[in-house]
Design an enzyme around this catalytic site. Structure first.
Site, PDB file in Angstrom:
ATOM      1  N   HIS A  24      -5.024   1.796  -0.131  1.00 53.35           N
ATOM      2  CA  HIS A  24      -3.920   1.316   0.694  1.00 53.35           C
ATOM      3  C   HIS A  24      -2.696   2.215   0.544  1.00 53.35           C
ATOM      4  CE1 HIS A  24      -6.471  -2.205   0.120  1.00 53.35           C
ATOM      5  NE2 HIS A  24      -5.887  -2.775   1.159  1.00 53.35           N
ATOM      6  N   GLU A  65     -11.295  -2.920  13.079  1.00 51.09           N
ATOM      7  CA  GLU A  65     -10.503  -1.851  13.671  1.00 51.09           C
ATOM      8  C   GLU A  65     -11.237  -1.105  14.772  1.00 51.09           C
ATOM      9  OE1 GLU A  65      -8.506  -2.852   9.886  1.00 51.09           O
ATOM     10  OE2 GLU A  65     -10.608  -2.517  10.460  1.00 51.09           O
TER      11      GLU A  65
END
Length: 338
Positions: A131, A63
């Site tokens: 998550h 990322e």
């Protein structure tokens, strides 16, 4: 022409329209353009690689790297749409988001623009703590980034298109239970957030809230999944004679204090509903700002309905207890009326 679309379909249509309109627009992220794949973690870019082969860019699981690519591309005049698979993973790119994307326009005296869009799924959906977080709170507090959170398909498309055209970095948070995905990505407990979406070009202005239900006695402020729970609670309260106004905050940075203030002055009572820990949340900032601006209009202390200050649980029964629901919102309204 008007079509009934889910949020996923509306986002996909908005991206396609902006890419067709402006060749500087491209998408970058993990698994977003694999032929025969899902089109990202939640199918938003499904099939776009066929129409825009060179502008749907798949990346490694890195990322900080691909957010850095997007920042650089934006500085050079491109308009990237960055797809992160889960909002929790934004922290892997925090140096690029916080130290570069948010600051460069200010540090350059306005000579450098960073017109990039960052899309991030949030919300507890049976995937465990890493998550599942609602991470809006961390980005509302970063000067230089605009933050929006659509609760329906019309707003999702309109806000995305407005974000692509904005010369500042814009973070779009999307709740996984509102996507309306089908097949392999259908979510247990999903809420229908579909709406009529026109084919013609339109945008929803950044920095604006929306009155989702008009009322006179109490104002509920909510966004994303909690907006739908707030509307359900308002209908239940109406059956017992309590008239609730529900405001879809939808713009978390900046807040639309014209719309919010008009509602607060009318009702004098405020309940703020947020998925995520109460301490340090978006609701805390909203509450403080309302108290500073509109305290003469308040007839009772502001009530916040939020998650407990713990990581998101994995066990379904605990996850359900973690996430605010209509029952808890009704309790919050009863409290502010006492």
């Amino acid at each position: 022409m008007v079509k009934q679309l889910s949020i996923v379909e509306a986002l996909r249509a908005g991206i396609a329209e902006e890419m067709a309109r402006d060749e500087r627009v491209f998408c970058i992220g993990e698994d977003i353009g694999i032929p025969g794949g899902w089109g990202g973690a939640f199918t938003v870019t499904l099939g776009l690689e066929r129409a825009f082969r060179d502008r749907i860019i798949d990346t490694p699981i890195a990322e900080n790297g691909f957010f850095g690519v997007a920042v650089g591309a934006a500085i050079l005049g491109m308009r990237p749409i960055v797809d992160v698979q889960y909002g929790d993973f934004l922290f892997c790119a925090m140096d690029q988001i916080h130290s570069n994307a948010s600051m460069l326009r200010y540090m350059s005296g306005g000579t450098v623009a960073v017109p990039m869009v960052m899309r991030a799924p949030v919300g507890a959906t049976g995937r465990g703590a890493q998550h599942a977080r609602n991470v809006e709170r961390f980005f509302v507090g970063i000067p230089g980034i605009k933050v929006v959170a659509p609760s329906n398909a019309y707003d999702a498309k309109g806000l995305l298109k407005a974000a692509v055209r904005d010369d500042n970095p814009v973070m779009i948070f999307e709740h996984k239970l509102l996507y309306g995905s089908k097949g392999a990505r259908m979510e247990t407990g999903a809420v229908d957030s579909s709406s009529d979406v026109p084919d013609e070009d339109y945008t929803v202005p950044l920095g604006t809230a929306r009155v989702a239900r008009r009322g006179s006695q109490v104002t509920i402020l909510a966004w994303l999944l909690m907006l739908h729970h707030a509307l359900s609670a308002a209908e239940r309260l109406a059956a017992s004679g309590v008239d609730v106004e529900v405001v879809d905050v939808r713009s978390l940075s900046p807040f639309d204090f014209d719309t919010i203030g008009a509602s607060v002055r009318k009702t004098g009572r405020v309940v703020i509903v947020e998925e995520g820990p109460k301490t340090g949340g978006v609701g805390a900032e909203l509450s403080a700002s309302i108290a500073e601006r509109f305290s003469p209009s308040l007839k009772a202390p502001i009530v916040r309905v939020a998650s407990p200050d713990v990581p998101v649980p994995f066990a379904p029964v605990l996850e359900n207890a973690y996430r605010p629901d209509p029952d808890r919102i009704v309790e919050g309204v009863r409290q502010v009326l006492d």
